[in-house]
Design a protein around this motif. Structure first.
Motif, mmCIF file in Angstrom:
data_model
loop_
_atom_site.group_PDB
_atom_site.id
_atom_site.type_symbol
_atom_site.label_atom_id
_atom_site.label_comp_id
_atom_site.label_asym_id
_atom_site.label_seq_id
_atom_site.Cartn_x
_atom_site.Cartn_y
_atom_site.Cartn_z
ATOM 1 N N MET A 196 0.807 -1.219 0.000
ATOM 2 C CA MET A 196 0.000 0.000 0.000
ATOM 3 C C MET A 196 0.842 1.271 0.000
ATOM 4 O O MET A 196 1.945 1.302 0.532
ATOM 5 C CB MET A 196 -0.932 0.005 1.223
ATOM 6 C CG MET A 196 -2.010 -1.056 1.183
ATOM 7 S SD MET A 196 -2.926 -1.195 2.749
ATOM 8 C CE MET A 196 -3.597 0.479 2.898
ATOM 9 N N LYS A 197 0.288 2.309 -0.582
ATOM 10 C CA LYS A 197 0.914 3.625 -0.546
ATOM 11 C C LYS A 197 0.717 4.248 0.827
ATOM 12 O O LYS A 197 -0.285 4.010 1.510
ATOM 13 C CB LYS A 197 0.279 4.545 -1.595
ATOM 14 C CG LYS A 197 0.490 4.120 -3.029
ATOM 15 C CD LYS A 197 -0.231 5.079 -3.972
ATOM 16 C CE LYS A 197 -0.080 4.670 -5.418
ATOM 17 N NZ LYS A 197 -0.832 5.569 -6.328
ATOM 18 N N SER A 198 1.660 5.082 1.225
ATOM 19 C CA SER A 198 1.527 5.823 2.480
ATOM 20 C C SER A 198 0.292 6.718 2.415
ATOM 21 O O SER A 198 0.024 7.354 1.401
ATOM 22 C CB SER A 198 2.776 6.667 2.717
ATOM 23 O OG SER A 198 2.651 7.414 3.904
ATOM 24 N N GLY A 199 -0.483 6.735 3.499
ATOM 25 C CA GLY A 199 -1.678 7.571 3.571
ATOM 26 C C GLY A 199 -2.948 6.891 3.111
ATOM 27 O O GLY A 199 -4.034 7.447 3.265
ATOM 28 N N SER A 200 -2.834 5.675 2.553
ATOM 29 C CA SER A 200 -4.028 4.958 2.094
ATOM 30 C C SER A 200 -4.598 4.115 3.235
ATOM 31 O O SER A 200 -3.937 3.850 4.237
ATOM 32 C CB SER A 200 -3.711 4.097 0.878
ATOM 33 O OG SER A 200 -2.636 3.221 1.149
ATOM 34 N N HIS A 201 -5.855 3.694 3.066
ATOM 35 C CA HIS A 201 -6.577 2.994 4.124
ATOM 36 C C HIS A 201 -6.839 1.537 3.760
ATOM 37 O O HIS A 201 -6.990 1.196 2.590
ATOM 38 C CB HIS A 201 -7.924 3.674 4.390
ATOM 39 C CG HIS A 201 -7.821 4.990 5.091
ATOM 40 N ND1 HIS A 201 -7.537 6.164 4.430
ATOM 41 C CD2 HIS A 201 -7.962 5.311 6.406
ATOM 42 C CE1 HIS A 201 -7.515 7.163 5.306
ATOM 43 N NE2 HIS A 201 -7.769 6.676 6.508
ATOM 44 N N VAL A 202 -6.915 0.705 4.804
ATOM 45 C CA VAL A 202 -7.381 -0.662 4.655
ATOM 46 C C VAL A 202 -8.702 -0.792 5.416
ATOM 47 O O VAL A 202 -8.845 -0.281 6.530
ATOM 48 C CB VAL A 202 -6.340 -1.690 5.163
ATOM 49 C CG1 VAL A 202 -6.015 -1.507 6.631
ATOM 50 C CG2 VAL A 202 -6.808 -3.115 4.874
ATOM 51 N N TYR A 203 -9.676 -1.446 4.786
ATOM 52 C CA TYR A 203 -11.010 -1.659 5.354
ATOM 53 C C TYR A 203 -11.196 -3.161 5.529
ATOM 54 O O TYR A 203 -11.049 -3.921 4.567
ATOM 55 C CB TYR A 203 -12.086 -1.125 4.410
ATOM 56 C CG TYR A 203 -11.975 0.351 4.111
ATOM 57 C CD1 TYR A 203 -12.846 1.265 4.687
ATOM 58 C CD2 TYR A 203 -10.998 0.835 3.232
ATOM 59 C CE1 TYR A 203 -12.756 2.618 4.413
ATOM 60 C CE2 TYR A 203 -10.893 2.186 2.958
ATOM 61 C CZ TYR A 203 -11.778 3.077 3.550
ATOM 62 O OH TYR A 203 -11.682 4.418 3.285
#
Length: 276
Positions: free
Chosen positions: A149-156
């Motif tokens: 994942m890229k920095s600042g992105s979210h996982v749900y």
């Protein structure tokens, strides 16, 4: 958008579905996607979960390229796509990928992230909806997700709640465990994420799950846990007073989550976390 620019190990098939060049074994019965394809459209459970997911993705990740990993038949992906979210469905099961494409999901990849050879720090926000419980080494899995994942992105993430609700359905579905919200928060923190929001959902379900699934399983009575007609009856909309009562509960849950207020118990955990 070209998925080939993000993953080195995939090719696009004539049916429009991207495929990885290698295949890993997954802990999910292949017939599961075919069965759920017959359940999802008329299921209060899948519909309510979609409403909660869509609300939160629009709140925290409306502009991200969203990767629905292990997304089955694309029920979540199609909803997010209809909401204007750019979605890539990543589904290792061939039947699920085909079903998702027929459902109208535009970007379908039949693979795991590892087999597709995604680069580190290359993908946007990620959805893992009833996926992590199928992973034996969940910590290594989440650490891998973090690295992609890229920095600042979210996982749900959604997962089934409470090991005391374990039943034959969990065994047949290929689950390794059920979780508490505390378990999920600890797992995500160990994996390098920071918690954005965490709650239970399906607040009234633990009791009926325990009564109608767990106890019969313990007594050796629940021997038809794979029965498709049984699952269809469990998922279909109720009528009259029961339907009105359930709808009020689902509306209340959606309102709480819109206002970032957690729910203290439920049949599933719903946790959102951010890569720092």
């Amino acid at each position: 958008m070209s998925i080939e620019n993000l993953a080195k190990g995939i090719v696009k098939g004539e049916n429009g579905i991207y495929q990885s060049k290698s295949k890993s074994i997954i802990s999910y019965p292949e017939e599961g996607n075919s069965d759920f394809m017959q359940i999802e459209e008329n299921s209060f459970w899948f519909r309510h979960r979609n409403n909660l997911i869509a609300e939160c993705v629009q709140k925290y990740s409306p502009k991200d390229l969203f990767f629905d990993i292990g997304g089955g038949n694309g029920f979540v992906s199609k909803r997010l796509q209809e909401e204007g979210v750019d979605v890539v469905l990543v589904e290792p099961g061939e039947s699920g990928a085909i079903n998702a494409k027929s459902r109208g999901v535009e970007n379908v990849l039949c693979s795991t992230l590892e087999d597709a050879l995604f680069s580190e720090n290359s993908i946007g926000s990620v959805g893992l909806f009833d996926v992590v419980e199928h992973i034996e080494d969940d910590l290594s899995f989440m650490q891998n997700i973090h690295s992609f994942m890229k920095s600042g992105s979210h996982v749900y993430i959604t997962v089934p709640a409470y090991n005391f609700c374990w039943s034959n359905e969990d065994d047949d579905a290929g689950h390794y465990r059920r979780y508490t919200v505390g378990d999920m928060k600890e797992l995500l923190l160990k994996s390098g994420f920071e918690i954005t929001f965490a709650t239970y959902i399906f607040s009234i379900l633990p009791f009926p799950v325990y009564i109608f699934r767990t106890i019969p399983s313990k007594l050796g009575l629940n021997k038809n846990s794979n029965d498709l007609e049984k699952h269809q009856n469990e998922h279909k909309d109720k009528t009259g007073f029961v339907n009105n009562m359930l709808q009020k509960i689902w509306d209340w849950e959606l309102s709480r989550i819109k206002n970032e207020k957690s729910i203290s118990m439920g049949g599933s955990c719903f946790v959102i976390a951010k890569k720092k």
